[in-house]
Design an enzyme around this catalytic site. Sequence first.
Site, mmCIF file in Angstrom:
data_model
loop_
_atom_site.group_PDB
_atom_site.id
_atom_site.type_symbol
_atom_site.label_atom_id
_atom_site.label_comp_id
_atom_site.label_asym_id
_atom_site.label_seq_id
_atom_site.Cartn_x
_atom_site.Cartn_y
_atom_site.Cartn_z
ATOM 1 N N PRO A 246 0.842 -1.206 0.000
ATOM 2 C CA PRO A 246 0.000 0.000 0.000
ATOM 3 C C PRO A 246 0.874 1.252 0.000
ATOM 4 C CG PRO A 246 0.005 -1.004 2.177
ATOM 5 C CD PRO A 246 0.754 -1.940 1.283
ATOM 6 N N ASP A 424 5.870 2.098 1.939
ATOM 7 C CA ASP A 424 5.020 0.942 2.189
ATOM 8 C C ASP A 424 4.353 1.144 3.545
ATOM 9 O OD1 ASP A 424 3.863 -1.510 2.720
ATOM 10 O OD2 ASP A 424 5.565 -2.689 1.977
ATOM 11 N N HIS A 425 3.028 1.398 3.521
ATOM 12 C CA HIS A 425 2.323 1.743 4.758
ATOM 13 C C HIS A 425 2.181 0.545 5.693
ATOM 14 C CE1 HIS A 425 0.240 4.365 7.364
ATOM 15 N NE2 HIS A 425 -0.369 5.112 6.450
ATOM 16 N N ARG A 426 2.496 -0.658 5.222
ATOM 17 C CA ARG A 426 2.531 -1.809 6.119
ATOM 18 C C ARG A 426 3.728 -1.717 7.065
ATOM 19 N NH1 ARG A 426 2.885 -6.552 1.823
ATOM 20 N NH2 ARG A 426 4.541 -5.108 1.173
#
Length: 452
Positions: A246, A424-426
Amino acid sequence: MSTQNFNLPDVGEGLTEAEIVAWKVAPGDTVAINDVICEIETAKSLVELPSPHAGVVGELLAAEGATVEVGSPIITFVTDARDDAGPGVIATAEAPAPEEGGGSVLVGYGTGGGATSRRKRPAERPVRSSVGVIAKPPIRKLARDLGVDLTTVTPTGADGEVTRDDVMTHAQQASVFRNIETPEWGAVREETVPAPQSTPSGLARGLSPAPASASGRSDDRTESIPVKGVRKATSSAMVQSAYSAPHVTVWKEIDASRTMELVKRLKASPDYADIRVSPLLIMARAVIWAARRTPMVNAAWIETEGGAEIAVRHYVNLGIAAATPRGLLVPNIKDAQDLSMKDLARALNRLTLTAREGKTSPADQQGGTITITNIGVFGMDAGTPIINPGEAGIVAMGTISQKPWVVDGEVRPRWVTTVAGSFDHRVIDGDGMSRFIADVASVLEEPALLVE
């Protein structure tokens, strides 16, 4: 006399196919062992194939532009059996041929098992041109690729020979601020402009007639471009990244005037006389410095059997997205956190030259931890870059241009740029992304922060 087949080798990358880019020989030509017979392009690199035989070229079994599987025959030779080097073994072009029983070889072709004895490659001899320049063939090719006139290069090699460093230094001095330069493209580019009706079908602007599409249709207004090589590898990686991680992008406009002043001083310094310096050098140092303060941008999301984990790397393999004639490549500088400013500048120089030559190795494109893409060299102010697979962040540096800027309550002309980053929002949240970009921006605004 005997006829020998030469099969397409595995050039040490573990790939299954390659494209024949250009033949350097024709039927009837006489060749010696290690003469270059053709160039091939894999998904990772452009490689010159040397001849494993001394003799006469018989038949070219694959056309230029054809994609051939490893192990398939591509050329035949008519040889004297006594002088043959063996159908299954050939010395690499990068190093002298090994003695029997060891060393680096190109593998994946020849009859079962191949021969076990090898002939040493002849020493590469410099070639003197009609104007008296001494340079080896690879150096001449490098000069042609970089648009360098060898007669204008100051040689530093033995007996007045022009070396690779001589050509590189000369090429570097021809530009001021660009780093990974836009290649010197030919007159013909990939185009989809309709061909004029007066032009023979499919031949506008030197293009080949358009092949039929998957639907069986073909006309004068459509050109079909096969997806292969670097383009195929890039598209696969970008789709994987875009649909698995994401992405979130943040950016900041900054006053980079002091960065430009530092670049100017470094260029004038005798310590950097043989090194090309650009704002990308300061940007690279800023990213390394900021990654140490926010380690999660240098991490990676790892899928495991039990779920997932985040791998935080305490080293920086700094990737530099490079636009080359072969397409987008992302080589990286290993352990960039350990390099001084000067060593980092030299590493960027080597990366640039290798990428422009199309000789970036697969190893140099693996193991990256965070990437910089310098879209400013194309005149772009900002962008939303896609993260390189296996990483959690990528930073885009926009063009640096003079704009009105408020300084101490007054509007003044300043060198302004925009730094953007996709993450990467993870792996990292908004506060971490913002702190990282703010740190990068603060270094570009005040490079003295790098002095600790």
